[in-house]
Design a protein around this motif. Sequence first.
Motif, PDB file in Angstrom:
ATOM      1  N   GLN A 283      35.724 -31.643  16.999  1.00 32.73           N
ATOM      2  CA  GLN A 283      34.979 -32.964  17.003  1.00 32.73           C
ATOM      3  C   GLN A 283      34.930 -33.412  15.565  1.00 32.73           C
ATOM      4  OE1 GLN A 283      35.599 -33.244  20.606  1.00 32.73           O
ATOM      5  NE2 GLN A 283      33.686 -34.327  19.752  1.00 32.73           N
ATOM      6  N   PHE A 284      34.817 -32.237  14.671  1.00 30.60           N
ATOM      7  CA  PHE A 284      34.488 -32.831  13.156  1.00 30.60           C
ATOM      8  C   PHE A 284      35.870 -33.363  12.809  1.00 30.60           C
ATOM      9  CE2 PHE A 284      34.223 -32.115   8.902  1.00 30.60           C
ATOM     10  CZ  PHE A 284      33.281 -32.601   8.355  1.00 30.60           C
ATOM     11  N   MET A 285      36.917 -32.710  12.817  1.00 35.49           N
ATOM     12  CA  MET A 285      38.163 -33.000  12.410  1.00 35.49           C
ATOM     13  C   MET A 285      38.795 -34.347  12.985  1.00 35.49           C
ATOM     14  SD  MET A 285      40.201 -29.481  12.146  1.00 35.49           S
ATOM     15  CE  MET A 285      39.465 -28.134  10.809  1.00 35.49           C
ATOM     16  N   LEU A 286      38.015 -34.808  14.485  1.00 35.26           N
ATOM     17  CA  LEU A 286      38.551 -36.164  14.866  1.00 35.26           C
ATOM     18  C   LEU A 286      38.127 -37.122  13.976  1.00 35.26           C
ATOM     19  CD1 LEU A 286      37.946 -35.453  18.684  1.00 35.26           C
ATOM     20  CD2 LEU A 286      40.025 -35.953  17.489  1.00 35.26           C
ATOM     21  N   ALA A 287      37.037 -37.073  13.092  1.00 31.54           N
ATOM     22  CA  ALA A 287      36.519 -38.030  12.053  1.00 31.54           C
ATOM     23  C   ALA A 287      37.456 -38.340  10.994  1.00 31.54           C
ATOM     24  CB  ALA A 287      35.226 -37.774  12.017  1.00 31.54           C
TER      25      ALA A 287
ATOM     26  N   ALA B 152      35.990 -17.470  18.935  1.00 29.71           N
ATOM     27  CA  ALA B 152      34.870 -18.316  19.005  1.00 29.71           C
ATOM     28  C   ALA B 152      35.229 -19.998  19.710  1.00 29.71           C
ATOM     29  CB  ALA B 152      34.489 -18.690  17.420  1.00 29.71           C
ATOM     30  N   THR B 153      35.017 -19.892  20.931  1.00 29.50           N
ATOM     31  CA  THR B 153      35.076 -21.101  21.671  1.00 29.50           C
ATOM     32  C   THR B 153      34.516 -22.271  21.203  1.00 29.50           C
ATOM     33  OG1 THR B 153      35.821 -19.799  23.613  1.00 29.50           O
ATOM     34  CG2 THR B 153      35.601 -21.806  24.140  1.00 29.50           C
ATOM     35  N   PHE B 154      33.029 -22.062  20.966  1.00 30.12           N
ATOM     36  CA  PHE B 154      32.110 -23.117  20.691  1.00 30.12           C
ATOM     37  C   PHE B 154      32.796 -23.587  19.031  1.00 30.12           C
ATOM     38  CE2 PHE B 154      28.439 -24.629  18.471  1.00 30.12           C
ATOM     39  CZ  PHE B 154      28.289 -25.895  19.121  1.00 30.12           C
ATOM     40  N   GLY B 155      33.139 -22.760  18.480  1.00 29.75           N
ATOM     41  CA  GLY B 155      33.621 -23.071  16.918  1.00 29.75           C
ATOM     42  C   GLY B 155      34.912 -23.739  17.183  1.00 29.75           C
ATOM     43  N   VAL B 156      35.873 -23.519  17.980  1.00 29.19           N
ATOM     44  CA  VAL B 156      36.756 -24.380  18.254  1.00 29.19           C
ATOM     45  C   VAL B 156      36.518 -25.811  18.805  1.00 29.19           C
ATOM     46  CG1 VAL B 156      39.117 -24.890  19.348  1.00 29.19           C
ATOM     47  CG2 VAL B 156      38.430 -22.481  18.388  1.00 29.19           C
ATOM     48  N   PHE B 157      35.594 -25.907  19.631  1.00 25.82           N
ATOM     49  CA  PHE B 157      35.227 -27.114  19.886  1.00 25.82           C
ATOM     50  C   PHE B 157      34.391 -28.054  18.863  1.00 25.82           C
ATOM     51  CE2 PHE B 157      31.347 -29.559  21.375  1.00 25.82           C
ATOM     52  CZ  PHE B 157      31.939 -30.491  22.150  1.00 25.82           C
TER      53      PHE B 157
ATOM     54  N   SER C 119      36.286 -15.377  12.578  1.00 22.60           N
ATOM     55  CA  SER C 119      35.689 -16.293  13.493  1.00 22.60           C
ATOM     56  C   SER C 119      35.930 -17.894  13.121  1.00 22.60           C
ATOM     57  CB  SER C 119      34.059 -16.375  13.960  1.00 22.60           C
ATOM     58  OG  SER C 119      33.691 -17.309  14.784  1.00 22.60           O
ATOM     59  N   VAL C 120      35.606 -18.120  11.635  1.00 20.85           N
ATOM     60  CA  VAL C 120      35.901 -19.215  10.955  1.00 20.85           C
ATOM     61  C   VAL C 120      37.245 -19.739  11.116  1.00 20.85           C
ATOM     62  CG1 VAL C 120      35.536 -20.544   8.711  1.00 20.85           C
ATOM     63  CG2 VAL C 120      33.652 -19.085   9.683  1.00 20.85           C
ATOM     64  N   ILE C 121      37.803 -18.586  10.550  1.00 28.12           N
ATOM     65  CA  ILE C 121      39.657 -18.908  10.445  1.00 28.12           C
ATOM     66  C   ILE C 121      40.213 -19.294  11.843  1.00 28.12           C
ATOM     67  CG2 ILE C 121      41.795 -17.875   9.954  1.00 28.12           C
ATOM     68  CD1 ILE C 121      40.326 -16.018   8.212  1.00 28.12           C
ATOM     69  N   VAL C 122      39.813 -18.817  12.997  1.00 28.74           N
ATOM     70  CA  VAL C 122      40.121 -18.938  14.264  1.00 28.74           C
ATOM     71  C   VAL C 122      39.707 -20.451  15.002  1.00 28.74           C
ATOM     72  CG1 VAL C 122      39.927 -18.476  16.813  1.00 28.74           C
ATOM     73  CG2 VAL C 122      40.419 -16.610  15.002  1.00 28.74           C
ATOM     74  N   SER C 123      38.298 -20.847  14.382  1.00 29.15           N
ATOM     75  CA  SER C 123      37.618 -21.943  14.921  1.00 29.15           C
ATOM     76  C   SER C 123      38.399 -23.326  14.305  1.00 29.15           C
ATOM     77  CB  SER C 123      36.242 -21.895  14.340  1.00 29.15           C
ATOM     78  OG  SER C 123      35.531 -21.042  15.050  1.00 29.15           O
ATOM     79  N   VAL C 124      38.711 -23.173  12.858  1.00 30.27           N
ATOM     80  CA  VAL C 124      39.244 -24.296  12.046  1.00 30.27           C
ATOM     81  C   VAL C 124      40.666 -24.335  12.383  1.00 30.27           C
ATOM     82  CG1 VAL C 124      37.300 -24.092  10.391  1.00 30.27           C
ATOM     83  CG2 VAL C 124      39.530 -22.977  10.162  1.00 30.27           C
ATOM     84  N   THR C 125      41.509 -23.352  12.497  1.00 34.82           N
ATOM     85  CA  THR C 125      43.002 -23.604  12.962  1.00 34.82           C
ATOM     86  C   THR C 125      42.936 -24.245  14.118  1.00 34.82           C
ATOM     87  OG1 THR C 125      42.885 -21.208  13.247  1.00 34.82           O
ATOM     88  CG2 THR C 125      43.676 -21.799  11.061  1.00 34.82           C
ATOM     89  N   GLY C 126      42.259 -23.505  15.062  1.00 31.50           N
ATOM     90  CA  GLY C 126      42.190 -24.185  16.425  1.00 31.50           C
ATOM     91  C   GLY C 126      41.831 -25.491  16.716  1.00 31.50           C
ATOM     92  N   GLY C 127      40.766 -25.816  15.978  1.00 30.89           N
ATOM     93  CA  GLY C 127      40.351 -26.950  15.940  1.00 30.89           C
ATOM     94  C   GLY C 127      41.267 -28.001  15.308  1.00 30.89           C
ATOM     95  N   PHE C 128      41.799 -27.472  14.003  1.00 34.15           N
ATOM     96  CA  PHE C 128      42.924 -28.749  13.659  1.00 34.15           C
ATOM     97  C   PHE C 128      44.163 -28.863  14.850  1.00 34.15           C
ATOM     98  CE2 PHE C 128      46.947 -28.885  11.218  1.00 34.15           C
ATOM     99  CZ  PHE C 128      46.808 -30.100  10.628  1.00 34.15           C
ATOM    100  N   ALA C 129      44.460 -27.883  15.322  1.00 35.75           N
ATOM    101  CA  ALA C 129      45.545 -27.851  15.950  1.00 35.75           C
ATOM    102  C   ALA C 129      45.258 -28.775  17.365  1.00 35.75           C
ATOM    103  CB  ALA C 129      45.786 -26.549  16.978  1.00 35.75           C
ATOM    104  N   PHE C 130      44.099 -28.887  18.037  1.00 33.00           N
ATOM    105  CA  PHE C 130      43.778 -29.500  19.221  1.00 33.00           C
ATOM    106  C   PHE C 130      43.312 -31.262  18.416  1.00 33.00           C
ATOM    107  CE2 PHE C 130      42.648 -25.735  21.493  1.00 33.00           C
ATOM    108  CZ  PHE C 130      43.522 -25.963  22.686  1.00 33.00           C
ATOM    109  N   ALA C 131      42.799 -31.293  17.321  1.00 31.41           N
ATOM    110  CA  ALA C 131      42.541 -32.454  16.742  1.00 31.41           C
ATOM    111  C   ALA C 131      43.784 -33.476  16.201  1.00 31.41           C
ATOM    112  CB  ALA C 131      41.505 -32.583  15.728  1.00 31.41           C
TER     113      ALA C 131
END
Length: 294
Positions: A178-182, A169-174, A105-117
């Motif tokens: 939000q964190f990586m936008l900073a 983890a949808t919430f984890g990606v979100f 879940s952490v791997i999916v969340s951080v990679t997805g968040g990085f792609a969207f951010a």
Amino acid sequence: MTVTAPQHQLTADEPGTSRAVQRRRSRRWLVVRVVLAAVVCLVMVFPLWVMVVTAFSGTAVFSQQLELWPQRFTLASFEKVFASWPVGTWFGNSVTVSVITTVLSVIVSVTGGFAFAKLRFRGQTVMFMALLATMMIPVQATLVPSFRIVNAMGLIGTFWAVIIPGAAATFGVFLSRQFMLAIPTELLEAARIDGAGTLRIFWSVVLPLCKPLLAVLTLLSLMAQWNDFLWPLIVLRDPTLYTLPIGLQFLQGQYQTDYGALMAMTLVSVIPLVILFLAFQRFFVQGLATTGLR
């Protein structure tokens, strides 16, 4: 004869007076905050204390009269639970499922968040909005489709039937987005100018800055998987594969419940989460406080 103080002396005392008033007000607000924090702390700790007292005394706190301190200290409830049920096996199953699911879940969340951010691709906004829309779908509405998919994959009755759906983890990606936008984009562009590729930037530049985020994602995912009851109950058919939340139902009788044994097993289930939260509390609070700041 009346002596009048000079006008400049009166005006000189005003700043000191205002500072004294501010100090008194700050002390009052400090007392109010401490009292409120103490009240909230007591409200939050009270159920845990009742559970501990019931587990080590063997009797329900509210059975006859309110007893918030055990009259006798005994481990009989724990001995009964471990002797009657495979608690050790269930505990190991919970650890296995929770750890593997959390890592994925952490791997999916951080990679997805990085792609969207930090990446730009066609349909990015539409895909992110569709991802957020899935968060509004109740979990109960997805049970049948998820079961059919897992059943078609032949995973029913295995740990993977719990692990694979939990890794999405949808919430984890979100939260990761939000964190990586900073994170300043200029920092990533500087690394790209130095010849670093996307994976190198993600691994060497972004991840070291995401320690609070990783702590938050780990705790949230671990708590969710550790306490999950409904989905493992549906897909795990073998009692030897049950997790602790499922095992707790065996201690709840239809007409009578042994609250000492029930609270003893509940305490075994809760203690690991309490220890993890206390160990990562600083990163957890820091991650939640900085998420979404630009």
